[in-house]
Each structure stands twice: as structure tokens, then as C-alpha cells.
Write an enzyme that holds these catalytic residues in place. Structure first.
Site, PDB file in Angstrom:
ATOM      1  N   GLU A 155       6.264   0.016-135.664  1.00  0.00           N
ATOM      2  CA  GLU A 155       5.489   1.259-135.741  1.00  0.00           C
ATOM      3  C   GLU A 155       6.214   2.318-134.929  1.00  0.00           C
ATOM      4  OE1 GLU A 155       1.484   0.931-134.271  1.00  0.00           O
ATOM      5  OE2 GLU A 155       0.822  -0.233-136.011  1.00  0.00           O
ATOM      6  N   ARG A 157     -16.235  -7.615-133.931  1.00  0.00           N
ATOM      7  CA  ARG A 157     -17.190  -8.263-133.023  1.00  0.00           C
ATOM      8  C   ARG A 157     -17.981  -7.200-132.280  1.00  0.00           C
ATOM      9  NH1 ARG A 157     -12.101  -8.013-130.264  1.00  0.00           N
ATOM     10  NH2 ARG A 157     -12.328  -6.590-128.511  1.00  0.00           N
ATOM     11  N   LYS A 161      -2.476  -7.938-138.841  1.00  0.00           N
ATOM     12  CA  LYS A 161      -2.281  -6.504-138.638  1.00  0.00           C
ATOM     13  C   LYS A 161      -1.499  -5.840-139.772  1.00  0.00           C
ATOM     14  CE  LYS A 161      -4.540  -7.376-135.041  1.00  0.00           C
ATOM     15  NZ  LYS A 161      -5.992  -7.188-135.102  1.00  0.00           N
ATOM     16  N   HIS A 218      -3.685  -3.918-120.938  1.00  0.00           N
ATOM     17  CA  HIS A 218      -4.534  -4.069-122.122  1.00  0.00           C
ATOM     18  C   HIS A 218      -5.918  -4.602-121.812  1.00  0.00           C
ATOM     19  CE1 HIS A 218      -0.911  -2.946-124.061  1.00  0.00           C
ATOM     20  NE2 HIS A 218      -0.294  -4.038-123.696  1.00  0.00           N
TER      21      HIS A 218
HETATM   22  C1  MV4 Z   1       0.728   1.494-129.668  1.00  0.00           C
HETATM   23  C2  MV4 Z   1       1.073   2.375-128.616  1.00  0.00           C
HETATM   24  C3  MV4 Z   1       1.947   3.389-128.902  1.00  0.00           C
HETATM   25  N1  MV4 Z   1       2.442   3.531-130.152  1.00  0.00           N
HETATM   26  N2  MV4 Z   1       1.252   1.696-130.904  1.00  0.00           N
HETATM   27  C4  MV4 Z   1      -1.694  -1.657-127.045  1.00  0.00           C
HETATM   28  C5  MV4 Z   1      -2.815  -2.527-127.451  1.00  0.00           C
HETATM   29  C6  MV4 Z   1      -2.704  -2.664-128.905  1.00  0.00           C
HETATM   30  N3  MV4 Z   1      -4.018  -2.656-129.488  1.00  0.00           N
HETATM   31  C7  MV4 Z   1      -1.865  -1.530-129.360  1.00  0.00           C
HETATM   32  N4  MV4 Z   1      -1.383  -0.882-128.187  1.00  0.00           N
HETATM   33  C8  MV4 Z   1      -0.603   0.218-128.272  1.00  0.00           C
HETATM   34  N5  MV4 Z   1      -0.087   0.463-129.487  1.00  0.00           N
HETATM   35  C9  MV4 Z   1       2.075   2.685-131.115  1.00  0.00           C
HETATM   36  N6  MV4 Z   1       2.584   2.832-132.330  1.00  0.00           N
HETATM   37  C10 MV4 Z   1       0.522   2.148-127.367  1.00  0.00           C
HETATM   38  C11 MV4 Z   1      -0.318   1.070-127.189  1.00  0.00           C
HETATM   39  C12 MV4 Z   1      -0.847   0.897-125.879  1.00  0.00           C
HETATM   40  C13 MV4 Z   1      -2.220   0.922-125.649  1.00  0.00           C
HETATM   41  C14 MV4 Z   1      -3.156   1.104-126.653  1.00  0.00           C
HETATM   42  C15 MV4 Z   1      -4.505   1.119-126.398  1.00  0.00           C
HETATM   43  C16 MV4 Z   1      -4.959   0.952-125.104  1.00  0.00           C
HETATM   44  C17 MV4 Z   1      -4.069   0.770-124.094  1.00  0.00           C
HETATM   45  C18 MV4 Z   1      -2.696   0.752-124.345  1.00  0.00           C
HETATM   46  C19 MV4 Z   1      -1.804   0.579-123.293  1.00  0.00           C
HETATM   47  C20 MV4 Z   1      -0.462   0.563-123.530  1.00  0.00           C
HETATM   48  C21 MV4 Z   1       0.016   0.701-124.831  1.00  0.00           C
END
Ligand code: MV4
Length: 501
Positions: A199, A290, A116, A234
Site C-alpha cells: 500500500e 466484532r 485483507k 497498535h
Molecule cells: C497504514 C499506515 C500508513 N499507510 N497503511 C497500523 C495498524 C493497521 N490496522 C494498519 N496500520 C497502518 N496502516 C498505510 N498505507 C499506518 C498505519 C499505522 C496505524 C494505523 C492505525 C492506528 C495506529 C497506527 C500506528 C502506526 C501505523
């Protein structure tokens, strides 16, 4: 085109890939574990090779057994589906070293997007907006400086993570020392890579992703977005296309950025660029290298068969897609039907599929991986199948999904079907007012609650009564067999009701 493709997966995605191959005139080889002897992907494939016992580590995750199966059957290419080894650069490399084609991007692109922090810097170089953040952090002082620069609260993430594993919200500098050591220790244990980075924490974003396709003839296109905000821990539960939050201008901007992201890593095949969207701004999150579970909603609103395109591209052919200014065509919604009890914390449910009635009719698609008599165990992901609908508008798609969900009958185990009916009836969902915190705001959708069992029982009783009236009334002839089945279904519903007693 290939003569024969091996599908290194199981369940609904293996079935999906076999269907694409059959429509392309390509022969298929399934691989299966001892737990999957009687399963749809084995029955539908031209040939099937047993690769080991039920645990995935001894079957679907054994690169050598899968490559041997390809050699044995004369398959020329390996389609990894999703999960298992789909995003393992090592597996892709071993497939290539065996002189087979990997249906997916080059191993280098998988590896670069899998790290990442590497992906973040590559995206910054390519002009892709990323969430303000840092490189890998080892010292507390570095972390505090980065947090002061980007603004608190921050989110601590694992460099080798993704999909939300090992994330931690840090409110202020004084919480950093403890969080940093705990997070890097956990990341080391989970991924064998203890690097973590920061982040800026977005408090209430939507998860919106762009589907892309890239071929070996230099063409890279996007197929619009999917809204994937409705998820729990997630795991996505409902996805749709288009997103209620995206207009044509935003779609074009996100699409251009997604194409630039793919080009920056030399991407080939089908891929998805994930974004967080909040307050009118979007930020690159990660790229999934994918085919994804939710690809069918994009297929419905573009008319493109993404899996066929993956196979065409892997064979070195140009993609056969005409980008259309009319995209998205109408609206599509997908509900993931998994073998989990939504009213007991999504507790996994196992047992034999005693009966299966799959919905059909206008605008309805079922991508399933189960059949009657299949024994659902606890060895694999609980996804049983996906119900996808397509209609002219979002409102009509919601009504169609509700109709289709009522037709779906899976007997023998508990599924997430009733949860989906709840979502489709909920006002914020109907208004398109959703974010990744949707279920936090609507705990009633997943609560057993002593208080609501009567309401649910009443709903089931009403359905049964309606069913009985229809069967016995209106001059309909009821055969002994169908009457017995109705009685069986009713007692099954009664058995299920028992859990509220
Ligand atoms: C975040 C975020 C808020 N701020 N990054 C969760 C899965 C991963 N792919 C990254 N995720 C998140 N990253 C920042 N800087 C909130 C999430 C997140 C989230 C993102 C996508 C789908 C569902 C989620 C559920 C909780 C938190």
C-alpha cells in the site's frame, strides 16, 4: 428474545455483555478458567462453567468446551466479546453447526474481512476508497512495478494480518527484495498464510473508525466516528467521539462509505469500518467484525446500547435505533486502564488487587473486569477496565476525565492511570492535534527519565498533603477505620514512590 446467552469471554467485556443481557431479561452463562474463579464476570452471571486451566489455549480458546458449556446449560446463543475467538470464522461456523446462534456476523463476512486483499478488492468493487496499493505480491518484479505505480515509500502488509502485525515500510525499490522475503516468511509463521501486499505509505495519518449496525431486516446504519489515533504499538490507549478532525459533512461521507462496505459483505450485527485520514482524504483500512473495546464512547454520544442491539439483532429482531440528526450528543472520551507500567515500556504488572475505588458522579462510566482480591496474572490481555466520560464539549470532557482519573484508585499493581493524566495535560492533545504518531512526538509521556522523578514525587506529595488536610480539618469526623485506610493508602503511594529512588 433468547432465554439464555453464553458469554465466551472474560474480564470487562464479559461483564459488559452480562449487564446488557440482564437489562434485556436474558439469563446468562459465564465460562471461566482456573485463574478466573474469583472474578466479576463469574460472580455476576446467572451460571458459570469451568472450562479449563489458565492458559487461554486450554480454556477461552477451546471452541468445543465452550459449545459443550452452552449445551449443558441450555444457552441458545454465544456472545464472543472481542479478542479470543470473536473474529474466527471457524468458531462462528462451529457455533452455528451446534444449532446455537452466534452473536455476530455470518462466518463468510468475518472470513472476507479477515483476508485483507480480498477485503480490498471487495471494497474497490463497492466504490469504497482504499489506500492505493496492490494485490498479493510474490515476485520482486511485481512489487517493484506496483511500487513505481503507487509511488514510494510503500508499506508491506500481510494479507492475513491486520492490527499492524507484520507491517514494514519500504523506502525504495532496492529495499524490496530483502523485505519481501522476510515479510512473507514472518507472515507464514505468524498467520499460516505467507501472502503479502503493498500500500502507499501515509506518513502521518489519523485513525478514525465508523461504528455500524446491520440487522436481518435489511437495515444498515452508521453511528458516527471514533478518533483512535492515540495508541502505542497498535494498542489504543485513548479514544474519543466525535473526532476533533471530523465535521458533519465528512461524517456523512465516511458514514455512507462505511454502510456501503458493510452491505458489500452481507454484514449483520455491530461492526466497525476503520479508515486512515490524512490531508482531507480518507481511505478504508480494514473492518473489525466484532464489538470493540472503545464502543462506549459511541454509546455516550448516541444514547444507543450497542451490546443490547447486537443481542436483539442476533435474535432476529429489528434494531431498535432511531438515527438522530443531533448526533453526536456532546463529547465522550475513554481511557484504557491496563495493568502495565507506562514508565517502564508498558511492562506488564501483576499481583493482587488490594483496593479498588471506582470513580462516579456526573457523566462518568467505569467498565471494569476486576475486583478487590482478584489476582491479576500474566495469562491474558492486561486491560483491567475502561474509564469513560461524557460532557457537553471536548474541553469539559477532558476536565471531567481528569477529575475521574484522580478518583480512580487501583492498589496492588501498576497501571496506566498516570500516563493518562499526562496526556490530558498535554497541549497538542488538548488542541486535538493528534495522529497515529502522537506518542513518537511526545516521548516525555512515557519516559521514566532521571530528570522528572522529583516532579512526579512532588505531585504525589501534594496530593497526599491535600488529602491529609482534608481528613483532619474542616470539622470532619475521622473514624479509626477510615484513618487506617488513609494511612494505608499513603504508605501504598510511598511504596510506589520507591521505584524512583
Ligand atoms: C497504514 C499506515 C500508513 N499507510 N497503511 C497500523 C495498524 C493497521 N490496522 C494498519 N496500520 C497502518 N496502516 C498505510 N498505507 C499506518 C498505519 C499505522 C496505524 C494505523 C492505525 C492506528 C495506529 C497506527 C500506528 C502506526 C501505523
Amino acid at each position: 428474545m433468547f432465554d439464555k446467552v453464553l458469554i465466551a469471554n472474560r474480564g470487562e467485556i464479559a461483564v459488559r455483555v452480562i449487564r446488557a443481557c440482564q437489562e434485556l431479561g436474558v439469563r446468562t452463562v459465564a465460562v471461566y478458567s482456573e485463574a478466573d474463579r474469583l472474578s466479576p464476570h463469574v460472580i455476576l452471571a446467572g451460571e458459570a462453567v469451568l472450562i479449563g486451566p489458565a492458559p487461554a489455549a486450554e480454556s477461552y480458546l477451546r471452541a468445543e468446551a465452550i459449545i459443550d458449556a452452552a449445551r449443558l446449560t441450555g444457552a441458545q446463543a454465544v456472545h464472543p466479546g472481542y479478542g479470543f475467538m470473536a473474529e474466527s470464522p471457524e468458531f462462528a461456523r462451529r457455533v452455528l453447526e451446534a444449532d446455537l446462534v452466534f452473536v455476530g456476523p455470518p462466518p463468510e463476512a468475518i472470513a472476507e474481512m479477515g483476508d485483507k486483499t480480498a477485503a480490498r478488492s471487495r471494497m474497490i468493487e463497492a466504490g469504497v476508497p482504499v489506500v492505493p496499493g496492490s494485490d498479493a505480491i510474490t515476485e520482486v518484479a511485481e512489487g517493484v512495478a506496483a511500487g513505481d505505480r503507487i509511488g514510494w515509500p510503500v508499506l508491506l502488509k500481510a494479507a492475513a494480518g491486520g492490527g499492524g502485525k507484520g507491517m514494514r515500510v519500504i523506502e525504495s525499490a532496492e529495499d524490496l527484495p530483502r523485505a519481501l522475503s522476510a515479510a512473507s516468511r514472518e507472515a507464514g509463521q505468524a498467520f499460516g498464510d505467507s501472502r503479502v501486499y503493498l500500500e502507499k505509505y501515509l506518513s502521518d495519518p489519523r485513525h478514525i473508525e465508523i461504528q455500524i449496525l446491520a440487522d436481518t431486516h435489511g437495515r444498515v446504519i452508521h453511528l458516527g466516528e471514533r478518533e483512535c489515533s492515540i495508541q502505542r504499538r497498535h494498542q489504543k490507549l485513548v479514544e474519543e467521539a466525535p473526532s476533533p478532525a471530523v465535521d458533519a459533512d465528512l461524517r456523512a461521507r465516511m458514514g455512507d462509505v462505511a454502510v456501503a462496505a458493510a452491505e458489500a459483505v452481507g454484514y449483520v450485527g455491530a461492526g466497525t469500518v476503520e479508515f486512515l485520514y490524512q490531508n482531507g482524504e480518507f481511505y478504508f483500512l480494514e473492518m473489525n467484525t466484532r464489538i470493540q473495546v472503545e464502543h462506549p464512547v459511541t454509546e455516550f454520544v448516541t444514547g444507543v446500547d450497542l451490546v443490547q442491539e447486537q443481542i436483539r439483532i442476533a435474535a432476529g429482531l429489528p434494531m431498535s435505533v432511531e438515527v438522530s440528526p443531533d448526533w453526536p450528543l456532546g463529547h465522550a472520551i475513554e481511557c484504557r486502564i491496563s495493568g502495565e507500567d507506562p514508565f517502564s515500556g508498558f511492562f506488564p504488572s501483576s499481583g493482587r488487587i488490594r483496593a479498588l475505588e471506582v470513580p462516579c458522579g456526573p457523566g462518568v462510566r467505569w467498565d471494569g473486569g476486576i475486583m478487590e482480591h482478584y489476582e491479576v496474572g500474566l495469562h491474558y490481555d492486561p486491560l483491567l477496565g475502561k474509564l469513560i466520560v461524557h460532557a457537553a464539549t471536548r474541553d469539559q470532557a477532558i476536565l471531567r476525565m481528569r477529575r475521574a482519573l484522580r478518583e480512580l484508585q487501583i492498589e496492588g499493581i501498576r497501571t496506566t492511570q498516570p500516563f493518562h493524566l499526562g496526556v490530558l495535560d498535554e497541549e497538542d492533545f488538548k488542541a486535538g492535534d493528534i495522529s497515529v504518531r502522537y506518542l513518537d512526538r511526545h516521548p516525555e509521556l512515557v519516559e521514566t527519565g532521571e530528570g522528572d522523578w522529583q516532579a512526579r514525587a512532588a505531585a504525589v506529595a501534594a496530593t497526599l498533603l491535600e488529602h491529609r488536610t482534608r481528613v483532619s480539618g474542616g470539622g470532619v469526623t475521622v473514624t479509626a477505620a477510615s484513618a487506617a485506610r488513609v494511612t494505608g493508602a499513603i504508605s501504598e503511594w510511598r511504596r510506589r514512590l520507591g521505584r524512583f529512588d
